[in-house]
Design an enzyme around this catalytic site. Structure first.
Site, PDB file in Angstrom:
ATOM      1  N   GLN A   1      31.353  43.779  50.259  1.00 13.66           N
ATOM      2  CA  GLN A   1      31.753  44.973  49.518  1.00 13.66           C
ATOM      3  C   GLN A   1      30.536  45.715  48.962  1.00 13.66           C
ATOM      4  OE1 GLN A   1      34.285  42.988  46.682  1.00 13.66           O
ATOM      5  NE2 GLN A   1      32.702  41.483  46.288  1.00 13.66           N
TER       6      GLN A   1
ATOM      7  N   GLU B   1      33.492  31.508  44.386  1.00  8.33           N
ATOM      8  CA  GLU B   1      33.296  32.954  44.473  1.00  8.33           C
ATOM      9  C   GLU B   1      32.790  33.271  45.876  1.00  8.33           C
ATOM     10  OE1 GLU B   1      33.503  35.945  42.585  1.00  8.33           O
ATOM     11  OE2 GLU B   1      32.831  36.591  44.571  1.00  8.33           O
TER      12      GLU B   1
ATOM     13  N   ASP C   1      35.090  30.813  50.416  1.00  2.00           N
ATOM     14  CA  ASP C   1      36.449  31.364  50.475  1.00  2.00           C
ATOM     15  C   ASP C   1      37.384  30.537  49.591  1.00  2.00           C
ATOM     16  OD1 ASP C   1      39.096  31.879  51.159  1.00  2.00           O
ATOM     17  OD2 ASP C   1      38.709  32.049  53.301  1.00  2.00           O
ATOM     18  N   GLY C   2      37.932  31.177  48.570  1.00  2.00           N
ATOM     19  CA  GLY C   2      38.776  30.467  47.610  1.00  2.00           C
ATOM     20  C   GLY C   2      40.035  29.894  48.227  1.00  2.00           C
TER      21      GLY C   2
ATOM     22  N   ASP D   1      41.251  34.667  39.594  1.00  3.30           N
ATOM     23  CA  ASP D   1      40.657  35.890  39.041  1.00  3.30           C
ATOM     24  C   ASP D   1      40.283  36.782  40.212  1.00  3.30           C
ATOM     25  OD1 ASP D   1      39.325  37.756  37.580  1.00  3.30           O
ATOM     26  OD2 ASP D   1      37.699  36.437  36.939  1.00  3.30           O
TER      27      ASP D   1
ATOM     28  N   TYR E   1      41.334  49.721  33.057  1.00  4.56           N
ATOM     29  CA  TYR E   1      42.044  49.435  34.309  1.00  4.56           C
ATOM     30  C   TYR E   1      43.106  50.513  34.521  1.00  4.56           C
ATOM     31  CZ  TYR E   1      40.132  44.707  35.076  1.00  4.56           C
ATOM     32  OH  TYR E   1      39.322  43.635  35.339  1.00  4.56           O
TER      33      TYR E   1
END
Lengths: 344, 344
Positions: free
Chosen positions: B88, B163, B194-195, B213, B282
């Site tokens: 990203q 993370e 990779d979670g 999260d 947000y």
């Protein structure tokens, strides 16, 4: 947050000489892409209504010294009304995602799909906290939504509403006809005039509840957040009567909230409380309320005694409540730790 | 709402062929006024990171298909970091009023002055609801704030954090050093990866709590909101273990929230609850959480049993809590009537 004041103009007048964050010479507003827009040629809201403060063609953007450094924007599908009253610029547009939006001096006052928590809470927090309210005064609230919510209570015999700007009433009744039920209620008297003067002249001890549905504490509405006004409200309330007044955002205005609480503690000898709720189309996404009572029968705002959400007699004529319920009422008085600390 | 996904890219990929609201040829982004800005020449976020999606020079604007028709903007005081990781675009700037701001693919993840409710609540809602948590898994959370909040609990013996994007960890540790305490905690193991895969491979019944999260349910993070992931989480939890996962906004994503609740009800046989809180930076000003427990010792999420806000042992090393307290915990589960109705 309705009416009574020129949001940005008022604040700018009170802040003469300070520099706004969006007041730089390099800013160019683009209105060429949208037929409905006037040409803007400079700063975003310092020009007293010459443009919409748009920062993207076809979008409405809400800049203000009340929330410097941030702005909420909505895509405009269609401009429905634009006018200038004796008090403020009035604009109404169809947004892409929140239904119709009413702005005064380019500050969002009401959105069809996101404005209801503000109005349901400003009415039902106070009226849900006292048994059998009979006489209610609304200051501001020209949109009519507050009036409609008040008119749900079958015990009420008399509602006075004092709105300074007739254009707000007229435009709202035209574009939000389903909010206009309150104006037709035989218990209601609409006064076009100055709310602070009205309450000062009110009969002592007359009202069970006063609801101050005001705009921000700048310009004409500034008086509605100060000691003489609170004193007049306290005088107009019966012993154990209640007031609910719009009291800004815990994220943006804690300094102001502290001041208003200090004033209220001097004037209202029953109880003084701060509550808040979510409103997706208000700055920072929240709005707060001061809830106070005069000396007399005890009012425990945190435990509602007058459950309009359980009564269904008003639903057929007014529609169901969308936001308010007894649990939301209680939860509204729960404060984050940083707010508790600042209010100690 | 950290990491794991390319916010806008991911959603755009999944929505091939749909037209975004801000995808018209007349849009011109203005980057000439701000030295740090690259030149943009078209639509606001369809260009995969070529510009910041700014709609006003020197301002950051957050457009996304996750919240079409609206955008929140912040004035940039100084651009501090801009990079492109394997996953990203990562940007960090000093804002005029909310301190430093971290964005991923131009979606705000954390602001110094407004981000703390999100993080305090995603940690203390689950960990405050079980006695003596010992083993905790965090998925996402590379900023470090979630980790620091978890590390407040003295009973905890083991914290795994997974993370996917090392750049988020590195940039956060550089610019938010006071949030980095968790990374130095000897109980912590940081896994870059990779979670979803990590939790699938986890030992059965190992964790007392899993905290997800994550970013929005689009792109890579999409898996973190679906049945196979929930099943893997349930398997990795001990009986009566808890999960808390970021679950979007009641104002913007009720359709999605209904889906995720339906999935959770199939997988988590203890309890399934939705909570929400205010986050001023947000979209729509709120964020929600799913709180679920596995079959086993009863977990009553609405009545916290592990009062970290009353314990002061962690305050010296981690600082005081700013948002969370036991009353806010309980109030977070109180839902507006329209949400109650949609979840029936």
């Amino acid at each position: 947050m309705e009416v009574m004041a020129a949001h940005n103009n008022g604040f700018t007048n009170h802040q003469n000489g300070t520099t706004t964050n969006h007041q730089n010479g390099t800013t160019t507003n683009h209105h060429n892409g949208t037929a409905n827009h006037q040409n803007g040629n400079g700063t975003a809201h310092e020009d007293g209504g010459k443009d919409f403060g748009c920062i993207k063609p076809g979008w409405f953007s809400e800049f203000s010294q009340m929330w410097p450094g941030e702005a909420f924007s909505l895509k405009i599908e269609k401009l429905l009304f634009q006018g200038k009253s004796d008090y403020q610029d009035v604009m109404l547009f169809e947004s892409a995602t929140y239904g119709k939006v009413l702005t005064l001096d380019r500050a969002i006052q009401h959105t069809e799909n996101g404005g209801f928590p503000y109005t349901e809470m400003i009415v039902h927090l106070p009226l849900g906290s006292i048994p059998n309210p009979k006489k209610v005064l609304i200051i501001g609230g020209g949109i009519g939504f507050t009036l409609m919510e008040v008119s749900r209570y079958p015990t009420i015999e008399k509602i006075d509403i004092v709105e300074i700007d007739k254009m707000v009433v007229d435009v709202s009744r035209q574009f939000f006809p389903y909010l206009g039920a309150g104006f037709e209620d035989p218990r209601v008297t609409l006064h076009i005039g100055d709310g602070a003067a009205f309450v000062k002249d009110a009969q002592k001890g007359y009202y069970d509840a006063v609801i101050v549905d005001s705009s921000d504490p700048i310009g004409p509405a500034k008086d509605l957040f100060e000691m003489p006004f609170f004193e007049a409200v306290a005088k107009a309330l019966r012993p154990g009567g209640v007031v609910c007044t719009q009291a800004e955002s815990i994220w943006l205005h804690m300094h102001f909230i502290k001041q208003i609480i200090a004033s209220c503690r001097q004037v209202f000898k029953g109880s003084v409380n701060y509550a808040w709720t979510t409103v997706p189309t208000y700055p920072s996404g929240v709005i707060g309320y001061m809830l106070c009572s005069t000396e007399g029968p005890d009012v425990d705002f945190k435990n509602p005694v007058n459950p309009i959400d359980k009564d269904t007699s008003h639903v057929k004529s007014k529609g169901p409540l969308k936001f308010y319920n007894a649990e939301i009422h209680k939860a509204a008085f729960t404060l984050p730790s940083f707010v508790q600390k600042l209010l100690e």
